[in-house]
Write an enzyme that holds these catalytic residues in place. Structure first.
Site, PDB file in Angstrom:
ATOM      1  CB  SER A 148      -0.962  -0.032   1.187  1.00  0.00           C
ATOM      2  OG  SER A 148      -1.996   0.917   1.040  1.00  0.00           O
ATOM      3  CD  GLU A 243      -5.800  -3.557  -4.357  1.00  0.00           C
ATOM      4  OE1 GLU A 243      -5.619  -2.533  -3.668  1.00  0.00           O
ATOM      5  OE2 GLU A 243      -4.954  -4.466  -4.479  1.00  0.00           O
ATOM      6  CG  HIS A 273      -5.542  -2.408  -0.104  1.00  0.00           C
ATOM      7  ND1 HIS A 273      -4.791  -1.979  -1.178  1.00  0.00           N
ATOM      8  CD2 HIS A 273      -5.042  -1.757   0.984  1.00  0.00           C
ATOM      9  CE1 HIS A 273      -3.885  -1.117  -0.772  1.00  0.00           C
ATOM     10  NE2 HIS A 273      -4.005  -0.958   0.532  1.00  0.00           N
TER      11      HIS A 273
END
Length: 303
Positions: A148, A243, A273
């Site tokens: 991320s 996602e 995610h």
């Protein structure tokens, strides 16, 4: 179809979304505490020990696999939108990756926004990389990795190293990277119904906190989608097809390939995610971690 085990991550994200909806004025301390809970999704990796150190002036955690190479290392930067999470919340996923790659991983506890806006996080990651070089690691025996926001850092760190004239690592790994600080990616809309956690409002809020008053969403070191990836080492990108940040990995893959960079892109069908959070519990997560490990080993000079 996602496995029942991977569905647990979807349900965990949904529970966090419901908690935020029930507390629209949730303060940052509470949000950080909630996001720190994500570590429970991963199983404890077997055959991995931990050691706390100070790397480049910041706390960090070595994840050391038994019988792993001591002269190769992965610099791992955790996710959390640049505003949350710690080396502790991500030690399990980093430990699984270290074991798969056959070398140690260093999880960096970089400074968080909004108290420390961009480029504090990047400065900490570059300092940790310099520290690894000072410890005797060869650049060609290092990789950067992250998930991320940490996937952004794993990439932007190498861009900054290039700008500073420092030797690059042998590889970059970015799991569900969040690159798009302009928050205009198409899958923010097209995958809105399947992503149970990340929305355009969420990324806009975190982007604002990350950039602060002086940062720009088009700065290539904050938003690698605006960078020139020419000369970067091989890159392994993952994302989930459910996602909202799916296009971040796909757009950077296209950008890097067009610049002549070797790119591997894995799209986890039906995955949320950072689905490798489920390492040790879900087959999809384990397959991806194992694939990354097999990909990393020869690039780090390991058999």
């Amino acid at each position: 179809m996602a496995s029942t085990e991977s569905d647990a991550l979807r349900d965990h994200f949904r529970s966090m979304t419901e908690r935020m909806a029930a507390q629209p004025d949730m303060d940052l301390t509470t949000l950080r505490s909630m996001l720190e809970e994500l570590h429970v999704r991963a199983a404890e990796p077997t055959g991995v020990t931990y050691e706390e150190v100070i790397a480049g002036g910041r706390p960090a955690l070595w994840c050391i696999p038994v019988d792993g190479a001591d002269d190769r290392a992965i610099l791992y930067t955790h996710g959390g939108g640049f505003v949350s999470n710690t080396m502790d919340s991500h030690r399990k996923i980093a430990g699984h990756l270290a074991r798969a790659a056959g070398c140690r991983a260093l999880v960096l506890d970089y400074r968080l926004a909004p108290e420390h806006p961009f480029p504090a996080q990047l400065s900490d990651a570059v300092a940790a990389y310099r520290w690894l070089l000072d410890q005797g690691f060869e650049a060609g025996h290092l990789a950067t990795a992250g998930d991320s926001a940490g996937g952004n850092l794993a990439t932007s760190t190498v861009l900054k190293l290039r700008a500073d004239g420092l030797p690059p690592p042998a590889a970059i790994v970015a799991l569900s990277p969040w690159y798009d600080m302009e928050c205009d990616g198409p899958t923010l809309e097209s995958n809105a119904a399947t992503d149970t956690f990340i929305t355009r409002d969420v990324v806009r809020l975190m982007s604002t906190m990350f950039l602060g008053s002086a940062g720009s969403p088009t700065d290539p070191l904050a938003n690698p989608l605006r960078s020139d990836p020419t000369g970067l080492p091989p890159v392994y990108l993952t994302c989930g097809s459910h996602e909202t940040l799916q296009d971040n990995a796909e757009r950077f893959a296209d950008l890097a390939r067009n610049a002549g960079v070797e790119v591997t892109l894995e799209v986890g069908e039906g995955m949320q995610h950072v689905y490798p959070f489920m390492a040790g519990r879900a087959p999809e997560a384990d397959r991806t971690i194992d694939a990354i490990g097999r990909w990393l080993r020869p690039r780090l000079g390991l058999s």
